[in-house]
Scaffold this active site. Sequence first.
Site, PDB file in Angstrom:
ATOM      1  N   LYS A 112       0.711  -1.012  -0.080  1.00  0.00           N
ATOM      2  CA  LYS A 112       0.020  -0.049  -0.027  1.00  0.00           C
ATOM      3  C   LYS A 112       0.922   1.128   0.065  1.00  0.00           C
ATOM      4  CE  LYS A 112      -4.380  -1.596   1.431  1.00  0.00           C
ATOM      5  NZ  LYS A 112      -5.680  -1.355   2.220  1.00  0.00           N
ATOM      6  N   LYS A 193      -4.572  -9.938  -5.567  1.00  0.00           N
ATOM      7  CA  LYS A 193      -5.878 -10.121  -5.023  1.00  0.00           C
ATOM      8  C   LYS A 193      -7.004  -9.178  -5.386  1.00  0.00           C
ATOM      9  CE  LYS A 193      -6.429  -7.693  -0.500  1.00  0.00           C
ATOM     10  NZ  LYS A 193      -7.215  -7.673   0.201  1.00  0.00           N
ATOM     11  N   LYS A 196     -10.969  -3.584  -2.902  1.00  0.00           N
ATOM     12  CA  LYS A 196     -12.210  -2.954  -3.143  1.00  0.00           C
ATOM     13  C   LYS A 196     -11.632  -1.600  -3.620  1.00  0.00           C
ATOM     14  CE  LYS A 196     -13.936  -3.705   1.486  1.00  0.00           C
ATOM     15  NZ  LYS A 196     -12.555  -3.262   2.068  1.00  0.00           N
TER      16      LYS A 196
HETATM   17  N1  AQP Z   1      -9.529 -11.087  -2.425  1.00  0.00           N
HETATM   18  C1  AQP Z   1     -10.084 -11.468  -1.218  1.00  0.00           C
HETATM   19  N2  AQP Z   1      -9.951 -12.685  -1.125  1.00  0.00           N
HETATM   20  C2  AQP Z   1     -10.346 -13.303   0.299  1.00  0.00           C
HETATM   21  N3  AQP Z   1     -10.672 -12.532   1.349  1.00  0.00           N
HETATM   22  C3  AQP Z   1     -10.540 -11.254   1.060  1.00  0.00           C
HETATM   23  N4  AQP Z   1     -10.562 -10.133   2.003  1.00  0.00           N
HETATM   24  C4  AQP Z   1     -10.096  -9.008   1.432  1.00  0.00           C
HETATM   25  N5  AQP Z   1      -9.991  -9.376   0.063  1.00  0.00           N
HETATM   26  C5  AQP Z   1     -10.043 -10.753  -0.087  1.00  0.00           C
HETATM   27  C6  AQP Z   1     -11.228 -10.236   3.327  1.00  0.00           C
HETATM   28  O1  AQP Z   1     -12.375  -9.472   3.635  1.00  0.00           O
HETATM   29  C7  AQP Z   1     -12.198  -9.136   4.759  1.00  0.00           C
HETATM   30  C8  AQP Z   1     -12.389  -7.382   4.962  1.00  0.00           C
HETATM   31  O2  AQP Z   1     -11.276  -6.767   4.206  1.00  0.00           O
HETATM   32  P1  AQP Z   1     -10.826  -5.346   4.582  1.00  0.00           P
HETATM   33  O3  AQP Z   1     -11.940  -4.521   4.299  1.00  0.00           O
HETATM   34  O4  AQP Z   1     -10.522  -5.203   6.088  1.00  0.00           O
HETATM   35  O5  AQP Z   1      -9.562  -4.810   3.759  1.00  0.00           O
HETATM   36  P2  AQP Z   1      -8.716  -5.690   2.634  1.00  0.00           P
HETATM   37  O6  AQP Z   1      -8.274  -7.031   3.185  1.00  0.00           O
HETATM   38  O7  AQP Z   1      -7.524  -4.594   2.440  1.00  0.00           O
HETATM   39  O8  AQP Z   1      -9.647  -5.771   1.485  1.00  0.00           O
HETATM   40  P3  AQP Z   1      -9.651  -4.878   0.278  1.00  0.00           P
HETATM   41  O9  AQP Z   1     -10.848  -5.470  -0.546  1.00  0.00           O
HETATM   42  O10 AQP Z   1      -8.399  -5.245  -0.690  1.00  0.00           O
HETATM   43  O11 AQP Z   1      -9.761  -3.525   0.600  1.00  0.00           O
HETATM   44  P4  AQP Z   1      -8.837  -2.461   0.432  1.00  0.00           P
HETATM   45  O12 AQP Z   1      -8.912  -2.072  -0.991  1.00  0.00           O
HETATM   46  O13 AQP Z   1      -9.656  -1.037   0.960  1.00  0.00           O
HETATM   47  O14 AQP Z   1      -7.635  -2.472   1.308  1.00  0.00           O
HETATM   48  C9  AQP Z   1     -10.857  -9.421   5.543  1.00  0.00           C
HETATM   49  O15 AQP Z   1     -10.983 -10.467   6.279  1.00  0.00           O
HETATM   50  C10 AQP Z   1      -9.858  -9.781   4.197  1.00  0.00           C
HETATM   51  O16 AQP Z   1      -9.088 -10.828   4.734  1.00  0.00           O
END
Ligand code: AQP
Length: 329
Positions: A112, A193, A196
């Site tokens: 990040k 992966k 969002k």
């Molecule tokens: N691609 C993924 N596959 C499986 N699990 C996932 N999680 C996130 N992406 C995947 C799981 O979703 C939960 C919530 O995630 P988060 O909002 O805390 O943040 P993150 O892991 O950083 O998810 P994003 O979607 O990538 O958000 P941004 O882009 O804002 O950083 C967690 O349990 C995570 O493991």
Amino acid sequence: MKARVLSGIQPTGSPHIGNYLGALKNWAKIQYDYDSIYCIVDLHAITVYQKPEELRAKIEELAGMLLAIGIDPRNSALVVQSAIPQHAELAWMLTCVTPVGWLERMTQYKAKSQSQETIGDGLLQYPVLMAADILLYQAAIVPVGDDQTQHLELARDIAQRFNSLYGETFTMPATHLPTVGARIMGLDDPEKKMSKSETGAGHAVSLLDPPAAIRKKIMRATTDSNPAVDYETMGAGVRNLLAIFQAFSGWSDENTRAHFTGMRYGDLKKQVAEAVVAAIEPIQERYQKIMAEPGFVAQVLANGAERVTPIAQDTVGKVKRAMGLYTAS
Ligand code: AQP
């Protein structure tokens, strides 16, 4: 007394099928077996700049979505992190026992921070705040996707370090991963992966995408140069589509393999898209109903905060006493 479960999700962007299969589906599934607390982690979201009016709206929308996927507010506490000041308070105390080298090693921080012009200190401290979220409620089980495994290990390291410096204070939390779907990859780039904050139109399937958009995104998903499914030589894109199908359908490895081996990619994609639409449509219907009820989500969040506050106060009191900080009693 039931063991406690704690997990969180950031109100950044729109939750996608990766969030759902990696974490949210499990939250709903295991909630009755534990004393469950699920948290919308808005303090985590601001480690990267968020437009204030959008963030505010996304918090309630995400709460509505968590209810729509099956979080039962009569059983589980649904809370917003910033409504409970002890998250930030405990995070500071834990920061003081965390070597900075532990944080600089985190792969999510490295990834990040590469995409930011200025790296806020919050981005480095993110895993300490996450440790505070978990340890504040003395959670025994933390259901997350695979990308959070390293942060969970760090939370245990921080808890151990605190316990050995100041005496037994924290429960050691265990990671709970789903058997299928622990890491869903981007449809446009199966090496990354699903996330969002990725903005590519074909990257993620949002839980709020209309069926036509879901079908279009999946039909355009990156595969490989093979014409049909071959388990021996398939690339990451096909493996990802099969994982999505399996996680939504609940089919076994054997049945999935027997069914899809030799199937042309066009047909594979159609079947994956239909499995996703069938699972998501009822969630979307429930979401629309929940959001149409004035004040319902706000009330659920207020009830959640009321329920967890005594637990948070109790832990912070223990930590302050253990560290020799000033407490009135
Ligand atoms: N691609 C993924 N596959 C499986 N699990 C996932 N999680 C996130 N992406 C995947 C799981 O979703 C939960 C919530 O995630 P988060 O909002 O805390 O943040 P993150 O892991 O950083 O998810 P994003 O979607 O990538 O958000 P941004 O882009 O804002 O950083 C967690 O349990 C995570 O493991």
